[in-house]
Design an enzyme around this catalytic site. Structure first.
Site, short mmCIF file in Angstrom:
data_model
loop_
_atom_site.label_atom_id
_atom_site.label_comp_id
_atom_site.label_asym_id
_atom_site.label_seq_id
_atom_site.Cartn_x
_atom_site.Cartn_y
_atom_site.Cartn_z
N SER A 37 -4.95 82.92 -27.14
CA SER A 37 -5.06 81.54 -27.69
C SER A 37 -6.18 80.81 -26.89
O SER A 37 -7.19 79.99 -27.65
CB SER A 37 -3.81 80.77 -27.54
OG SER A 37 -2.87 81.33 -28.67
N TYR A 41 1.03 84.88 -37.63
CA TYR A 41 -0.02 85.29 -37.93
C TYR A 41 0.10 85.71 -39.51
O TYR A 41 1.02 85.47 -40.17
CB TYR A 41 -0.11 87.00 -37.11
CG TYR A 41 -0.29 86.78 -35.85
CD1 TYR A 41 -1.70 86.42 -35.12
CD2 TYR A 41 0.87 87.00 -34.87
CE1 TYR A 41 -1.84 86.51 -33.91
CE2 TYR A 41 0.35 87.15 -33.61
CZ TYR A 41 -0.86 86.59 -32.94
OH TYR A 41 -0.97 86.64 -31.89
N GLN A 52 3.29 79.80 -23.84
CA GLN A 52 2.02 79.46 -24.48
C GLN A 52 0.95 79.21 -23.17
O GLN A 52 -0.22 79.28 -23.47
CB GLN A 52 2.35 78.15 -24.92
CG GLN A 52 3.11 78.25 -26.28
CD GLN A 52 3.43 77.01 -27.09
OE1 GLN A 52 3.26 76.08 -26.48
NE2 GLN A 52 3.75 76.93 -28.26
N ARG A 103 4.80 85.29 -28.68
CA ARG A 103 4.43 84.06 -29.24
C ARG A 103 5.81 83.21 -29.02
O ARG A 103 6.41 82.70 -29.99
CB ARG A 103 3.85 84.02 -30.48
CG ARG A 103 2.77 84.76 -30.53
CD ARG A 103 2.05 84.59 -31.87
NE ARG A 103 1.23 83.35 -31.71
CZ ARG A 103 0.53 82.69 -32.61
NH1 ARG A 103 0.56 83.48 -34.01
NH2 ARG A 103 -0.11 81.49 -32.44
N ASP A 107 -1.01 82.39 -22.67
CA ASP A 107 -1.68 83.19 -23.77
C ASP A 107 -3.08 83.19 -23.81
O ASP A 107 -3.77 82.21 -24.16
CB ASP A 107 -1.16 82.56 -25.16
CG ASP A 107 -1.32 83.45 -26.10
OD1 ASP A 107 -2.15 84.42 -26.14
OD2 ASP A 107 -0.88 83.15 -27.39
#
Length: 363
Positions: free
Chosen positions: A131, A226, A125, A120, A128
């Site tokens: 996500s 998280y 990003q 992360r 991912d």
């Protein structure tokens, strides 16, 4: 360098790991892409469109006999057997701890990049998949709730009278929860949301929803953004304090998951009994036991007059865009993994980059 895209065989799975748009980009970079016949049909990407994008449309065995194999779902034993010795697998592994599928791939001398292990960090990003697919799950969860709810979601003014907006509560404000809030607001619901992490309150407010604030005596903020598991005492306080808030809801979208842990119980049977008849709970945690103990995975059931939706693969219910997002994530990952050589793409040292090094399943 050959990339293989096999058809997903898991029951109910309609996604495909690579779309024609991304195939065209890969071919432009010098890859040879082999797509199994019918691999994209359930996501509405047909063989002829793959051919036009430059892919070879091949039999199943040829799609597995490649340098790099990309998949959506965890491989089955016969799929591992069909993979090329010494090849590279990129996909979800859907497991925690010891894993016989991973062991079988290692026995073939394969390297495995596990998408769940994507770090992360800002650079990662765009790669991912957790996500991107969670975004879709949050969106679809609200549509499922609206479809099963026997009343209007927004406030409605008609010649026959008016209807108040549905009170919708989102539990868990991660990627899926935030998208659920945004989608429910667009539909006109009165949206409230709760998360054990105090930093999510501003995110909730920024989307036009109202945060539910509870004093649990401890924070649920964990590493990497998280949520972490609460103590037993805090869990008990959470259940008791949430009960009155949840009992007011007409729709509950529950998304609270902790990786590799049973889903926390947030909606007790006592709460379900207090809900108005016809209320709906969409439990995105059904795959890990559910945030409500009455949820049945992959089933829609009615308990105490309340409809519980336990679909465990909501992204597959939006297969075209879910596949497009997944494929774009994979393309962005592949883009940092290779460099151009005289004869085409050459794989870089996977240990040299933080992203691939973190994803690589070591012995």
């Amino acid at each position: 360098m050959k990339i293989g895209v096999p058809r997903e065989i898991r029951a109910g799975e309609a996604r495909v790991a690579m779309t024609p748009e991304m195939v065209q980009k890969l071919v432009g970079k010098g890859f040879e892409v082999l797509v199994e016949e019918g691999a994209g049909a359930r996501a509405h990407y047909h063989d002829e469109v793959y051919r036009q994008a430059g892919a070879g449309v091949v039999a199943r065995a040829a799609a597995f006999d490649v340098d790099i194999l990309v998949k959506v779902r965890r491989p089955e034993a016969d799929e591992v057997a069909a993979m090329r010795d010494g090849g590279l697998y990129i996909g979800l592994l859907e497991s925690c701890g010891e894993d016989e599928v991973l062991a079988a791939m290692r026995a073939k001398g394969m390297r495995v990049l596990v998408l769940e292990r994507m770090p992360r960090i800002s650079r990662a990003q765009s790669m991912d998949v957790l996500s991107s697919q969670s975004n879709i799950a949050g969106y679809r969860a609200v549509l499922e709730a609206a479809a099963h709810y026997g009343r209007f979601v927004p406030m409605m003014m008609t010649s026959a009278g008016s209807a108040k907006p549905a009170r919708l509560v989102v539990l868990g404000v991660g990627v899926a929860g935030l998208q659920a809030i945004a989608t429910a607001r667009r539909l006109g619901a009165d949206v409230h949301a709760y998360d054990v992490r105090p930093e999510t309150k501003e995110q909730i407010r920024s989307l036009g929803a109202k945060p539910i604030e509870l004093d649990l005596g401890e924070s649920g903020s964990g590493e990497g953004g998280y949520a972490k598991e609460l103590s037993e005492e805090a869990k008990a306080r959470q259940q008791a304090a949430l009960a009155d808030e949840l009992a007011k809801a007409h729709i509950i979208i529950s998304t609270a998951l902790i990786p590799c842990r049973p889903a926390p119980t947030l909606i007790t049977e006592a709460v379900v009994e207090r809900l108005r008849a016809g209320s709906v709970i969409v439990d995105l945690a059904a795959v890990n036991g559910g945030n409500c103990p009455l949820t049945e995975p992959d089933q829609v059931v009615e308990r105490h007059g309340v409809i519980l939706v336990g679909h465990t693969n909501l992204p597959s219910r939006v297969p075209s865009d879910a596949s497009a997002f997944y494929a774009r994530n994979l393309f962005n990952l592949l883009d940092i993994m290779v460099e151009r050589g005289e004869a085409g793409p050459v794989l870089k040292d996977l240990m040299a980059d933080e992203i691939t090094r973190t994803m690589l399943a070591e012995r």
